[in-house]
Design a protein around this motif. Structure first.
Motif, PDB file in Angstrom:
ATOM      1  N   PHE A   1     -19.399 -92.385  17.593  1.00 49.20           N
ATOM      2  CA  PHE A   1     -20.332 -92.563  18.711  1.00 49.20           C
ATOM      3  C   PHE A   1     -19.633 -92.326  20.047  1.00 49.20           C
ATOM      4  CE2 PHE A   1     -22.187 -94.815  15.180  1.00 49.20           C
ATOM      5  CZ  PHE A   1     -23.532 -94.532  15.287  1.00 49.20           C
ATOM      6  N   GLN A   2     -18.381 -92.750  20.146  1.00 53.60           N
ATOM      7  CA  GLN A   2     -17.619 -92.544  21.377  1.00 53.60           C
ATOM      8  C   GLN A   2     -17.401 -91.051  21.631  1.00 53.60           C
ATOM      9  OE1 GLN A   2     -16.618 -94.927  23.608  1.00 53.60           O
ATOM     10  NE2 GLN A   2     -15.939 -93.234  24.895  1.00 53.60           N
TER      11      GLN A   2
ATOM     12  N   ASN B   1     -19.198 -88.682  20.658  1.00 50.64           N
ATOM     13  CA  ASN B   1     -20.481 -87.999  20.886  1.00 50.64           C
ATOM     14  C   ASN B   1     -21.348 -88.750  21.894  1.00 50.64           C
ATOM     15  OD1 ASN B   1     -20.584 -85.695  18.780  1.00 50.64           O
ATOM     16  ND2 ASN B   1     -19.863 -87.462  17.613  1.00 50.64           N
ATOM     17  N   LYS B   2     -20.695 -89.402  22.838  1.00 44.99           N
ATOM     18  CA  LYS B   2     -21.412 -90.219  23.825  1.00 44.99           C
ATOM     19  C   LYS B   2     -22.442 -89.399  24.599  1.00 44.99           C
ATOM     20  CE  LYS B   2     -20.405 -93.684  27.381  1.00 44.99           C
ATOM     21  NZ  LYS B   2     -19.319 -94.368  28.146  1.00 44.99           N
TER      22      LYS B   2
ATOM     23  N   ILE C   1     -25.776 -89.364  22.733  1.00 44.61           N
ATOM     24  CA  ILE C   1     -26.108 -90.647  22.106  1.00 44.61           C
ATOM     25  C   ILE C   1     -27.609 -90.810  21.882  1.00 44.61           C
ATOM     26  CG2 ILE C   1     -26.166 -91.951  24.269  1.00 44.61           C
ATOM     27  CD1 ILE C   1     -24.867 -93.113  20.813  1.00 44.61           C
TER      28      ILE C   1
ATOM     29  N   ILE D   1     -28.481 -88.911  18.735  1.00 42.90           N
ATOM     30  CA  ILE D   1     -27.922 -89.537  17.530  1.00 42.90           C
ATOM     31  C   ILE D   1     -28.702 -90.801  17.161  1.00 42.90           C
ATOM     32  CG2 ILE D   1     -25.905 -90.808  16.670  1.00 42.90           C
ATOM     33  CD1 ILE D   1     -24.212 -88.621  18.154  1.00 42.90           C
ATOM     34  N   LEU D   2     -29.049 -91.611  18.162  1.00 44.36           N
ATOM     35  CA  LEU D   2     -29.830 -92.813  17.877  1.00 44.36           C
ATOM     36  C   LEU D   2     -31.237 -92.440  17.394  1.00 44.36           C
ATOM     37  CD1 LEU D   2     -28.706 -95.153  20.798  1.00 44.36           C
ATOM     38  CD2 LEU D   2     -27.980 -95.231  18.409  1.00 44.36           C
TER      39      LEU D   2
ATOM     40  N   THR E   1     -24.425 -87.626  11.380  1.00 45.77           N
ATOM     41  CA  THR E   1     -25.075 -88.931  11.538  1.00 45.77           C
ATOM     42  C   THR E   1     -25.511 -89.493  10.187  1.00 45.77           C
ATOM     43  OG1 THR E   1     -25.866 -88.275  13.733  1.00 45.77           O
ATOM     44  CG2 THR E   1     -26.921 -90.184  12.728  1.00 45.77           C
TER      45      THR E   1
ATOM     46  N   ILE F   1     -22.851-100.465  20.918  1.00 47.64           N
ATOM     47  CA  ILE F   1     -22.755 -99.722  19.650  1.00 47.64           C
ATOM     48  C   ILE F   1     -22.168-100.595  18.548  1.00 47.64           C
ATOM     49  CG2 ILE F   1     -21.655 -97.777  18.476  1.00 47.64           C
ATOM     50  CD1 ILE F   1     -23.950 -96.937  20.304  1.00 47.64           C
TER      51      ILE F   1
END
Length: 326
Positions: free
Chosen positions: A238-239, A241-242, A245, A248-249, A216, A316
């Motif tokens: 991001f896709q 590691n959906k 999410i 990550i955010l 990240t 995203i």
């Protein structure tokens, strides 16, 4: 494990200790709180304390009863866990049959039902019959993340104790003092623990958590270099590691909040990512101070949009483009 070994839940623990001391142990409890705050540990120590032959303000940890609990071998303490994704009617029926038999070697039989909010409706209705007329020797403890998931008639027959998330600083201190971690690493784990020591300890052992964090940070680095074509390439991260999410955010939120702190105070005292101070300072040079708040806002908005089932790709890509524009 003793009461004094459980940190951050003193209010609930003191209530349970008083109930033992005053001989006012209820027939049924609901222990409510987020996963990882220690509900199961507290329930087990409470059960151990009820059965302890030398109890005085805490378990003795030496009597035959305590030793049996320590080896999961006490005949009058039973743990019930979900079978698959729920606690089923037949499990409650088996529990009720067992409850008909008097305690083997103490005055109480104690049943701890983990993830009790996962009981099926029929299991709840069956349990209600026991709660309406429990044997004098019964103590039933329901562990749940949400007491409102129970039938009102079940809630009305239980004492509800709420256990809350632990403060980040407390978790950080435990990780440093009890588990020998460096302060820098402990700060990161405490920040992502959601107030749960259990989650912090899982993250401590998780290589995947460490890898996702590094990846990240690399994504943020590329994003801040403002190559607009890169946005659509970064979306793939991001896709892929959906499923992670939220995490990550959160990595991104803490990162930009740290940049804001550095730019405001020039101090690393309150940084979460203290071990990455050099990278934070480098990234600080890419962003105007008055734009950092906007970036934090768009990441928070993206988290809320995804929870509200807004189109994932749209949410995203809009976030990435907005961060680049800022």
């Amino acid at each position: 494990m003793r009461f004094k070994d459980i940190i951050g839940q003193e209010k609930g623990i003191n209530y349970l200790k008083r109930s033992i001391q005053n001989k006012r142990i209820a027939h049924a409890y609901i222990f409510e709180g987020p996963k990882g705050v220690g509900k199961a540990q507290i329930a087990l120590v409470f059960a151990k304390a009820i059965q302890c032959k030398n109890y005085y303000e805490d378990v003795c940890n030496h009597c035959s009863s305590c030793l049996k609990v320590n080896t999961n071998n006490h005949p009058d303490i039973k743990m019930i866990e979900p079978e698959g994704k729920s606690i089923k009617n037949n499990q409650i029926e088996d529990f009720q049959q067992d409850l008909l038999r008097k305690p083997y070697e103490s005055n109480k039989k104690i049943y701890i039902i983990k993830d009790a909010n996962l009981m099926t409706d029929s299991a709840q209705n069956r349990l209600l019959k026991t709660l309406e007329e429990p044997p004098a020797y019964a103590v039933i403890i329901l562990l749940s993340t949400n007491a409102n998931s129970f039938l009102p008639t079940i809630k009305s027959r239980c004492q509800i104790l709420k256990f809350h998330p632990i403060g980040e600083k407390i978790i950080e201190d435990i990780l440093v003092n009890k588990y020998g971690m460096q302060t820098d690493e402990a700060k990161v784990l405490a920040a992502f623990s959601d107030g749960s020591l259990g989650k912090a300890l899982k993250l401590k052992e998780s290589e995947e958590f460490k890898i996702k964090r590094e990846e990240t940070i690399k994504v943020i680095e590329k994003l801040l270099k403002k190559d607009q074509l890169m946005v659509f390439e970064l979306f793939e991260f991001f896709q892929q590691n959906k499923a992670y999410i939220d995490e990550i955010l959160d990595f991104m939120l803490f990162w930009f909040r740290d940049i804001l702190l550095l730019s405001q105070t020039e101090s690393d005292k309150f940084l979460v990512n203290m071990d990455k101070k050099a990278a934070l300072q480098r990234h600080m040079n890419y962003i105007a101070y008055n734009k950092i708040g906007n970036i934090i806002h768009i990441i928070e908005k993206t988290k809320n949009d995804i929870k509200a089932n807004v189109n994932f790709q749209l949410a995203i890509e809009m976030m990435l483009l907005t961060i680049q524009e800022e």
